[in-house]
Scaffold this motif. Sequence first.
Motif, PDB file in Angstrom:
ATOM      1  N   VAL B  74       0.722  -1.072   0.437  1.00  0.00           N
ATOM      2  CA  VAL B  74       0.333  -0.333   0.185  1.00  0.00           C
ATOM      3  C   VAL B  74       1.209   1.664  -0.308  1.00  0.00           C
ATOM      4  O   VAL B  74       0.642   2.229  -0.108  1.00  0.00           O
ATOM      5  N   GLY B  75       2.032   0.775  -0.449  1.00  0.00           N
ATOM      6  CA  GLY B  75       3.161   2.585  -0.206  1.00  0.00           C
ATOM      7  C   GLY B  75       2.853   2.879   1.028  1.00  0.00           C
ATOM      8  O   GLY B  75       3.290   1.796   2.213  1.00  0.00           O
ATOM      9  N   LEU B  76       2.532   4.403   1.081  1.00  0.00           N
ATOM     10  CA  LEU B  76       3.252   5.393   2.051  1.00  0.00           C
ATOM     11  C   LEU B  76       1.761   5.539   2.723  1.00  0.00           C
ATOM     12  O   LEU B  76       1.457   5.940   4.359  1.00  0.00           O
ATOM     13  N   ASP B  77       0.899   4.059   2.855  1.00  0.00           N
ATOM     14  CA  ASP B  77      -1.177   5.009   3.147  1.00  0.00           C
ATOM     15  C   ASP B  77      -1.168   4.920   4.282  1.00  0.00           C
ATOM     16  O   ASP B  77      -1.164   5.431   5.441  1.00  0.00           O
ATOM     17  N   ASN B  78       0.051   3.357   5.394  1.00  0.00           N
ATOM     18  CA  ASN B  78       0.029   3.779   6.293  1.00  0.00           C
ATOM     19  C   ASN B  78       1.231   4.494   7.084  1.00  0.00           C
ATOM     20  O   ASN B  78       0.387   4.899   8.471  1.00  0.00           O
ATOM     21  N   TRP B  79       1.975   5.049   6.496  1.00  0.00           N
ATOM     22  CA  TRP B  79       2.689   6.296   7.099  1.00  0.00           C
ATOM     23  C   TRP B  79       1.458   7.278   7.239  1.00  0.00           C
ATOM     24  O   TRP B  79       1.543   8.336   8.393  1.00  0.00           O
ATOM     25  N   PHE B 280      -8.212  -4.957  16.143  1.00  0.00           N
ATOM     26  CA  PHE B 280      -8.649  -4.551  14.781  1.00  0.00           C
ATOM     27  C   PHE B 280      -8.404  -5.078  13.383  1.00  0.00           C
ATOM     28  O   PHE B 280      -8.608  -4.926  12.758  1.00  0.00           O
ATOM     29  N   GLY B 281      -7.007  -5.717  13.382  1.00  0.00           N
ATOM     30  CA  GLY B 281      -6.340  -7.131  12.439  1.00  0.00           C
ATOM     31  C   GLY B 281      -6.066  -5.680  11.300  1.00  0.00           C
ATOM     32  O   GLY B 281      -5.539  -5.641  10.479  1.00  0.00           O
ATOM     33  N   ASP B 282      -5.169  -4.088  11.697  1.00  0.00           N
ATOM     34  CA  ASP B 282      -4.923  -3.576  11.047  1.00  0.00           C
ATOM     35  C   ASP B 282      -3.004  -3.288  11.458  1.00  0.00           C
ATOM     36  O   ASP B 282      -2.645  -3.015  11.756  1.00  0.00           O
ATOM     37  N   ILE B 283      -3.065  -4.611  10.274  1.00  0.00           N
ATOM     38  CA  ILE B 283      -1.130  -4.871  10.755  1.00  0.00           C
ATOM     39  C   ILE B 283      -0.177  -4.223  10.368  1.00  0.00           C
ATOM     40  O   ILE B 283       0.876  -3.312  10.720  1.00  0.00           O
ATOM     41  N   GLY B 284      -1.048  -3.250   8.820  1.00  0.00           N
ATOM     42  CA  GLY B 284      -0.045  -2.312   8.496  1.00  0.00           C
ATOM     43  C   GLY B 284       0.587  -1.783   9.302  1.00  0.00           C
ATOM     44  O   GLY B 284       1.352  -0.728   9.840  1.00  0.00           O
ATOM     45  N   PHE B 285      -1.426  -0.559   9.843  1.00  0.00           N
ATOM     46  CA  PHE B 285      -1.226   0.147  10.504  1.00  0.00           C
ATOM     47  C   PHE B 285      -0.315  -0.163  12.198  1.00  0.00           C
ATOM     48  O   PHE B 285       0.642   0.793  12.741  1.00  0.00           O
ATOM     49  N   THR B 288       3.073  -0.214  11.661  1.00  0.00           N
ATOM     50  CA  THR B 288       4.199   1.647  11.547  1.00  0.00           C
ATOM     51  C   THR B 288       3.785   1.989  12.788  1.00  0.00           C
ATOM     52  O   THR B 288       5.445   2.829  12.479  1.00  0.00           O
ATOM     53  N   LEU B 289       3.014   1.856  13.441  1.00  0.00           N
ATOM     54  CA  LEU B 289       3.122   2.626  15.339  1.00  0.00           C
ATOM     55  C   LEU B 289       4.633   1.933  15.403  1.00  0.00           C
ATOM     56  O   LEU B 289       5.186   2.999  16.684  1.00  0.00           O
ATOM     57  N   SER B 290       4.775   0.738  15.218  1.00  0.00           N
ATOM     58  CA  SER B 290       5.760   0.081  16.543  1.00  0.00           C
ATOM     59  C   SER B 290       6.596   0.216  15.957  1.00  0.00           C
ATOM     60  O   SER B 290       7.484   1.086  16.456  1.00  0.00           O
ATOM     61  N   PHE B 291       6.956   0.616  14.422  1.00  0.00           N
ATOM     62  CA  PHE B 291       8.345   0.715  14.187  1.00  0.00           C
ATOM     63  C   PHE B 291       8.502   3.079  14.152  1.00  0.00           C
ATOM     64  O   PHE B 291      10.474   2.590  14.800  1.00  0.00           O
TER      65      PHE B 291
END
Lengths: 460, 312
Positions: B74-79, B280-285, B288-291
């Motif tokens: 999804v590119g930079l969407d999560n960021w 919520f199963g929102d892995i990418g989000f 990103t927060l974890s990173f």
Amino acid sequence: MFSSNSNRQPSSGRLWRVIAVILACALVAAACGNDDDSDGASVPGAPEAGDSSDDISTPAPTAEPGPELSGTIGFIKGPHSAMEVEFNDQIIADFNAQVAPDVEVEFSTYDWPVHVAELTTLFASGSPPDVQYLVDLIYPAFAEQGVLHDMTDLVNDPDWAEERANISPFAWDLAEQQGGTWGVPVLGAVYNIFINETLLEEAGLLDSWDDSYESMLAAAEALTTDEVFGFGARTSAADFAWWDWYPYIHNAGGDVLSDDWTECGLVGPDVVDAMQFLIDIHTAGVTPAIGSVDNQGLFDLFAAGRIAILHHETPNIVALNENPPDFEWTVAAAPPGPQGHTVMGNFGILSIAEASDNKEAAWEFIKHWASAPQVGRFAEQVSLQVVRTDILDDLFADNPAMQRVQSEMVPRVQGLQPSPHIIEALQAAWPVVEDAFRGNRTGEEAIAGMCEAIDGVLAG
Amino acid sequence: MTHIDPGLTGAQMTLSSEEHRRLAKRYRRRTTLTAYAFLGPNLVAFVVFLLIPVVWLLVSTFRTGGVLGPAEFVGLDNWRDTFSDPLARTSIRNTVLYSAMAIPAVFIIAMILALALHAIPRGGAPIRVALYLPTLQPAVVAAFIFTFVLHPDFGVINYAVRWLGGDPINFLGDTTLALPTIAGIEVWRGTGFWTMMFLAGLTALPGELYHAAELDGAGAIRRFIRLTLPLLRPTFYFAVIFATIVNLQLFDSVFALTDGGPVNSTVSVSLYIYRSLFLFGDIGFGATLSFLLVITVLLLTGLQTYLLRDRK
């Protein structure tokens, strides 16, 4: 040496046989003892564990043995009672006795407060339990992610048509989403109000407190003293407080999502008025300080006679029956609103994991669990509602409160919208309600804030 | 191996420069290999359990799904979502606020207690044990204990408040009090650990310097400021970095006591990560927060290392 050995071997063999016989007797005695130790609840027609199917007056559709079924299946469920394991062991024992003697069912429980995380981890592991009890709040998200087996063909099996017809259509509506059927509806939990009849009667309000929202607020104010709170309801997301909030919104014609689930459904002046009423009753000084008492704490205060009107759940009827308080109590529904008189309830289905490698046995077990004798007995044991219509007359014969819930409230239930985003929408919007209940927002501002949060979730 | 003939004179025993280089090189290689042999297991664990997961985390920030279903780029969407999400900002603010309250408080209290214990020549062991006990309590146990301390109805503090004629304090239900209350509970849990840490540092300080300072007429406060604090720099260095890392990962006490409420006033970054990933199963989000949390901890550690470096 030889003679010595030859003498010892038969002796040892006899010893083992004796031990085996003693153990078998002990197991039989223990099994009989378990039956006696169960809470005594029984549905007419329900077999005791291990009874033969001949004793079942309500015909069990799964009574015909499945000769080829074998192997092990896992079954996971959240507890509805401290004796959850014992109650399910009864069901499993009957399953082995009546349906599939060679299928071993491994039962385990998940923890309600973290059950989504637990189930997510189990599904992600690739080897989840074959059968899961899932509530309507969470199963749609799992269905959307493809980890549940579409049971459409199974539930439409002509051999099971009569059983299917015994389950209420509204329950099937909740289980059939996203073009599939994701489980067999078995149980319901109604969110009722407990009232302290003694206090209301002393105040002369027993017959009028639930005429309208205004009369409930007036009653709560009249009943509030230094020792007693007139009203109590859950207020935090951790306690799933939305169950107590829903009926007022449904009675106003609103819902969390719009009819097509694409945007916020909290629209209209009646919804704003309902929210304002809830804010008013939470800021009127008739409740414990907002956020100060948790779910169990609220019920404990009611049981101690310190809350007069309390929103809570029917499993606590068991607690009140087992430890009767020193006042009269009963169950009730929230007062009627401008567009309806609903009761909130949510429902549980038995699903099969897509990753299950023993779906046939899993399906047989679900049919057995959902059959009248089994689900009826379990519902009585834990004070939950059933979604079968064919056993209503026989249920809760010795439990007037549950009879009232089942006969008066279940027909009025309007459940939640089983959207994959419903739990995230509720979690995102609920802090707005918490803020409003602390007097920081008007009803209009609260609804606007909730809709902003809900639309944010739906926008992804 | 080079064998030395015992009959050689001193001049004859001198190694040629080429042979010296060869032997030195061999020695360095051997010591280096020995070092790597000892470090090996740890390096393997570092790579397998830290480096690869962190790289995987970084990759996950550009994807969605991947746990229950297939991952999608999804590119930079999560960021973008992370920086535009108000709750993410709230969780970062809460975590920083909590750390700003808890770390200085626990250090000051622990230092006072350590100095007091250091001044007790004998019989300090029972006090040390008593001080350390809260550190041994898991967050859930601490939460249970503090129910009996903070509860508006039967909590000890509110019982005293009512006895004094005041209104009960809604410690965990008040949006302005909930986070400081959690910080207070964590300070209670952490005080024993840091007291022991500072006490160990104090015990290791050279006594002759204090005697000399005392002879020179330096008072207790002056000795503390001019001697104790500078000499404890290595202890503080470790303490600040370790406490920052631990406190930025605040999760268990929030999860057990408030679940992020009321009105998101105690949502921490770790709790929001947990919700995103597991609720919520929102892995990418969540990734990103974890990173971001990992990067923040690394940056803060680097900054603290720079600020607390030994300026000889």
